[in-house]
Design an enzyme around this catalytic site. Structure first.
Site, PDB file in Angstrom:
ATOM      1  N   ASP A 139       0.922  -1.265  -4.196  1.00  0.00           N
ATOM      2  CA  ASP A 139       0.858  -2.432  -5.085  1.00  0.00           C
ATOM      3  C   ASP A 139      -0.477  -3.161  -5.015  1.00  0.00           C
ATOM      4  O   ASP A 139      -0.542  -4.386  -5.159  1.00  0.00           O
ATOM      5  CB  ASP A 139       2.006  -3.414  -4.776  1.00  0.00           C
TER       6      ASP A 139
ATOM      7  N   LYS B 220      -3.518  -0.433  -8.418  1.00  0.00           N
ATOM      8  CA  LYS B 220      -4.033   0.899  -8.800  1.00  0.00           C
ATOM      9  C   LYS B 220      -3.871   1.155 -10.295  1.00  0.00           C
ATOM     10  O   LYS B 220      -4.743   1.728 -10.935  1.00  0.00           O
ATOM     11  CB  LYS B 220      -3.278   2.008  -8.030  1.00  0.00           C
TER      12      LYS B 220
ATOM     13  N   GLY C  74       5.362   1.712  -9.076  1.00  0.00           N
ATOM     14  CA  GLY C  74       5.420   0.787 -10.206  1.00  0.00           C
ATOM     15  C   GLY C  74       4.006   0.310 -10.452  1.00  0.00           C
ATOM     16  O   GLY C  74       3.450  -0.426  -9.636  1.00  0.00           O
ATOM     17  N   HIS C  75       3.387   0.796 -11.501  1.00  0.00           N
ATOM     18  CA  HIS C  75       1.985   0.479 -11.779  1.00  0.00           C
ATOM     19  C   HIS C  75       1.904  -0.389 -13.030  1.00  0.00           C
ATOM     20  O   HIS C  75       2.331   0.016 -14.106  1.00  0.00           O
ATOM     21  CB  HIS C  75       1.186   1.775 -11.961  1.00  0.00           C
TER      22      HIS C  75
ATOM     23  N   GLN D  29       1.615   4.603  -4.273  1.00  0.00           N
ATOM     24  CA  GLN D  29       1.766   4.014  -2.935  1.00  0.00           C
ATOM     25  C   GLN D  29       0.395   3.658  -2.342  1.00  0.00           C
ATOM     26  O   GLN D  29      -0.540   3.428  -3.094  1.00  0.00           O
ATOM     27  CB  GLN D  29       2.543   4.969  -1.997  1.00  0.00           C
TER      28      GLN D  29
HETATM   29  P1  GDP Z   1      -0.003  -0.815  -8.201  1.00  0.00           P
HETATM   30  O1  GDP Z   1       1.322  -0.296  -7.765  1.00  0.00           O
HETATM   31  O2  GDP Z   1      -1.071  -0.579  -7.172  1.00  0.00           O
HETATM   32  O3  GDP Z   1      -0.422  -0.311  -9.547  1.00  0.00           O
HETATM   33  O4  GDP Z   1       0.148  -2.390  -8.315  1.00  0.00           O
HETATM   34  P2  GDP Z   1       1.369  -3.195  -9.012  1.00  0.00           P
HETATM   35  O5  GDP Z   1       1.198  -3.110 -10.474  1.00  0.00           O
HETATM   36  O6  GDP Z   1       2.657  -2.788  -8.430  1.00  0.00           O
HETATM   37  O7  GDP Z   1       1.100  -4.645  -8.461  1.00  0.00           O
HETATM   38  C1  GDP Z   1      -0.094  -5.315  -8.731  1.00  0.00           C
HETATM   39  C2  GDP Z   1       0.267  -6.636  -9.451  1.00  0.00           C
HETATM   40  O8  GDP Z   1      -0.870  -7.471  -9.484  1.00  0.00           O
HETATM   41  C3  GDP Z   1       0.666  -6.438 -10.893  1.00  0.00           C
HETATM   42  O9  GDP Z   1       1.587  -7.430 -11.242  1.00  0.00           O
HETATM   43  C4  GDP Z   1      -0.664  -6.631 -11.630  1.00  0.00           C
HETATM   44  O10 GDP Z   1      -0.475  -7.035 -12.998  1.00  0.00           O
HETATM   45  C5  GDP Z   1      -1.270  -7.719 -10.824  1.00  0.00           C
HETATM   46  N1  GDP Z   1      -2.724  -7.748 -10.762  1.00  0.00           N
HETATM   47  C6  GDP Z   1      -3.607  -6.705 -10.666  1.00  0.00           C
HETATM   48  N2  GDP Z   1      -4.865  -7.170 -10.493  1.00  0.00           N
HETATM   49  C7  GDP Z   1      -4.769  -8.522 -10.491  1.00  0.00           C
HETATM   50  C8  GDP Z   1      -5.722  -9.567 -10.301  1.00  0.00           C
HETATM   51  O11 GDP Z   1      -6.911  -9.353 -10.102  1.00  0.00           O
HETATM   52  N3  GDP Z   1      -5.234 -10.841 -10.322  1.00  0.00           N
HETATM   53  C9  GDP Z   1      -3.911 -11.118 -10.527  1.00  0.00           C
HETATM   54  N4  GDP Z   1      -3.537 -12.399 -10.526  1.00  0.00           N
HETATM   55  N5  GDP Z   1      -2.999 -10.176 -10.690  1.00  0.00           N
HETATM   56  C10 GDP Z   1      -3.428  -8.886 -10.663  1.00  0.00           C
HETATM   57  P1  IMO Z   2       3.091   1.807  -5.847  1.00  0.00           P
HETATM   58  O1  IMO Z   2       2.585   3.120  -6.383  1.00  0.00           O
HETATM   59  C1  IMO Z   2       4.874  -0.324  -2.522  1.00  0.00           C
HETATM   60  C2  IMO Z   2       7.739   1.900  -0.072  1.00  0.00           C
HETATM   61  C3  IMO Z   2       9.190   1.478  -0.113  1.00  0.00           C
HETATM   62  C4  IMO Z   2       9.599   1.853   1.301  1.00  0.00           C
HETATM   63  C5  IMO Z   2       8.829   3.148   1.547  1.00  0.00           C
HETATM   64  C6  IMO Z   2       9.625   4.421   1.275  1.00  0.00           C
HETATM   65  O2  IMO Z   2       3.644   0.904  -6.888  1.00  0.00           O
HETATM   66  O3  IMO Z   2       2.066   1.153  -4.980  1.00  0.00           O
HETATM   67  P2  IMO Z   2      10.455   5.627  -0.938  1.00  0.00           P
HETATM   68  O4  IMO Z   2      11.349   5.161  -2.034  1.00  0.00           O
HETATM   69  O5  IMO Z   2       9.107   6.068  -1.367  1.00  0.00           O
HETATM   70  O6  IMO Z   2      11.114   6.667  -0.064  1.00  0.00           O
HETATM   71  O7  IMO Z   2      10.268   4.332   0.009  1.00  0.00           O
HETATM   72  O8  IMO Z   2       7.718   3.106   0.683  1.00  0.00           O
HETATM   73  N1  IMO Z   2       7.139   2.211  -1.379  1.00  0.00           N
HETATM   74  C7  IMO Z   2       6.258   1.417  -1.995  1.00  0.00           C
HETATM   75  N2  IMO Z   2       5.781   0.197  -1.670  1.00  0.00           N
HETATM   76  N3  IMO Z   2       4.420   0.291  -3.611  1.00  0.00           N
HETATM   77  C8  IMO Z   2       4.866   1.524  -3.947  1.00  0.00           C
HETATM   78  O9  IMO Z   2       4.346   2.241  -4.967  1.00  0.00           O
HETATM   79  C9  IMO Z   2       5.865   2.130  -3.149  1.00  0.00           C
HETATM   80  N4  IMO Z   2       6.545   3.304  -3.203  1.00  0.00           N
HETATM   81  C10 IMO Z   2       7.303   3.343  -2.113  1.00  0.00           C
HETATM   82  O10 IMO Z   2       9.305   0.099  -0.352  1.00  0.00           O
HETATM   83  O11 IMO Z   2       9.109   0.902   2.209  1.00  0.00           O
HETATM   84 MG    MG Z   3       3.288  -0.988  -7.549  1.00  0.00          MG
END
Ligand code: GDP
Ligand code: IMO
Ligand code: MG
Length: 427
Positions: free
Chosen positions: A13, A16, A40-41, A217
């Site tokens: 999270d 990416k 979840g991207h 991840q």
């Molecule tokens: P990922 O799994 O690495 O793709 O990241 P996620 O999408 O799960 O979580 C990142 C969160 O931060 C999302 O809600 C994005 O919309 C948000 N986000 C990304 N970059 C920024 C930033 O520079 N500032 C803020 N406030 N939110 C951001």
């Molecule tokens: P993105 O790509 C954050 C965590 C789960 C748990 C562990 C194992 O959005 O960054 P799993 O279901 O993969 O067997 O769970 O990994 N986990 C993540 N945490 N971001 C993710 O993906 C994750 N995908 C799995 O919360 O701790």
């Molecule tokens: Mg994510």
């Protein structure tokens, strides 16, 4: 650099999806190389938010090719749901990727229940059991899945076997016929996208195409180099890209490490720089730190450069992309963990054993914060001096230059500091 990996440097999270979408504007192909819909991207374009789980984050750029590579595990039902929301995309699915089936989801829940207090806190998406089956030679590959007769006989055999395990855990057995009927419909939808994506990528490389490899991840969740057993079941490292996509290792030019300006973690397991109380609530609220996949509140901590140095060693990082910098605005003092105390010794590495890692306490440095609104900043020079100091200290401690920083969720709140991935030249 023509072939660049986007790696999460922490526990996932990091942003990416956002960074991949941004760089995808300059790419020919985006490849997701591991994981499944545990990811979840989030991508935000002109205020419109997209949550991607299986599809590569280049999918919103209609002119480029997107690949779901052999290292992925694909839940066909989730795939159908995700593609139904989109139109106008170019997608290629590896015939060697593995399929997530309903018994994997049930077993994921059963293993977690069985672990009780020691549960991993998985996303319950069946990811671990699917990779387990892949290793145990009990999986179903996409190539079999899209072949009705072969899928039928393989599924029948496997469901009989898996039902014994489900019964052992007190779960309802799975009905073969209904799963077959439902999933063979999904297979028809997926089939037109399926191909040998290694062949496709190698041809593209011969034609000098620009390729982004998008990890899911983060490296601390890597099966080999993460905080085992509190990890996922694949490897998000840059070093896993060749294996998970079917290209030669020396074809990777570099990796951009997406790094949240602080630390978050979802699920169980150690996180030495974790913070609690009002400040954690504030960061969680402003940063909207709730899981994109499960909605769970994310745990919050200070930036930890021991973690980042670990990622640099085990994965390799050419540049950092520092995200969510704006979330730290208004916090008077910012801490950065620079080493750990472990058994009376100062260390800057992560012990292998989880009990040892849990015994580590961080040593921090403190940096002054900033109060200026940075969400509209368009260049590094416009940043407040204290923000610049925070970024340069972070890069100095990790030993990796800054490539990008991000000051808000929208695509246009991304600032490229180094031009390492230039406009596509095509051939
Ligand atoms: P990922 O799994 O690495 O793709 O990241 P996620 O999408 O799960 O979580 C990142 C969160 O931060 C999302 O809600 C994005 O919309 C948000 N986000 C990304 N970059 C920024 C930033 O520079 N500032 C803020 N406030 N939110 C951001
Ligand atoms: P993105 O790509 C954050 C965590 C789960 C748990 C562990 C194992 O959005 O960054 P799993 O279901 O993969 O067997 O769970 O990994 N986990 C993540 N945490 N971001 C993710 O993906 C994750 N995908 C799995 O919360 O701790
Ligand atoms: Mg994510």
């Amino acid at each position: 650099m023509k072939r660049v990996v986007v790696v999460g440097t922490q526990w996932g999270d990091e942003g990416k999806g956002k960074i991949t979408d941004y760089l995808a504007q300059k790419a020919d192909i985006v490849v997701r190389y591991q994981g499944g819909n545990n990811a979840g991207h989030t991508v935000v374009i002109d205020g419109k938010k997209y949550s991607l789980h299986l599809l590569p984050s280049g999918i919103l750029n209609p002119n480029i090719d997107n690949v779901m590579a052999n290292g992925m595990v694909i839940n066909p039902k989730a795939f159908i749901a995700e593609t139904a929301k989109l139109s106008n995309f170019k997608l290629h699915i590896s015939d060697r990727a593995h399929i997530v089936l309903p018994y994997h989801l049930e077993l994921d829940k059963a293993y977690e229940q069985n672990k009780g207090d020691e549960k991993i806190g998985t996303t319950h998406k069946g990811i671990g059991p699917t990779y387990t089956d892949k290793s145990a030679r009990l999986g179903i590959r996409v190539s079999t899945f899209i072949h009705p007769e072969r899928f039928r006989s393989r599924l029948k055999e496997l469901i009989e076997f898996k039902n014994q395990e489900l019964l052992h855990y007190g779960k309802e057995p799975i009905d073969f016929e209904s799963v077959y009927q439902e999933f063979s419909e999904y297979a028809k939808v997926m089939k037109p996208y399926v191909k040998d994506t290694s062949y496709f990528l190698n041809q593209a490389i011969e034609h000098n195409k620009k390729i982004l490899f998008e990890g899911a991840q983060g490296v601390l969740l890597c099966l080999d180099h993460g905080t085992y057993p509190y990890v996922t079941s694949s490897s998000p490292t840059a070093s896993s890209v060749p294996l998970n996509t079917g290209i030669a290792p020396w074809l990777i030019d570099g990796a951009i490490g997406v790094t949240k300006a602080y630390t978050t973690r979802v699920g169980s397991g150690p996180m030495p720089s974790e913070i609690h109380g009002d400040l954690a609530v504030r960061i969680r609220t402003i940063g909207n730190e709730f899981g994109t996949t499960t909605g769970r509140p994310r745990r919050i901590g200070w930036l930890d450069t021991v973690v980042l140095k670990h990622t640099k060693r085990v994965s390799g990082l050419s540049y950092l992309a520092v995200t969510l910098l704006d979330v730290l605005t208004g916090i008077p003092e910012l801490k950065i963990a620079t080493s750990y105390n472990f058994n009376g010794e100062e260390i800057d590495r992560i012990p292998a054993d989880i009990e040892d890692f849990m015994a580590c306490t961080p040593n921090y440095i403190t940096m002054p914060g900033w109060n200026e609104d940075i969400t509209q900043v368009k260049s590094y020079d416009e940043l407040p001096q204290n923000t610049k100091n925070y970024l340069s200290k972070l890069c100095e401690l990790v030993g990796v230059p800054l490539g990008i920083f991000s000051v808000g969720p929208d695509r246009n709140q991304t600032i490229m500091v180094q031009s390492f991935f230039e406009e596509s030249t095509h051939d």
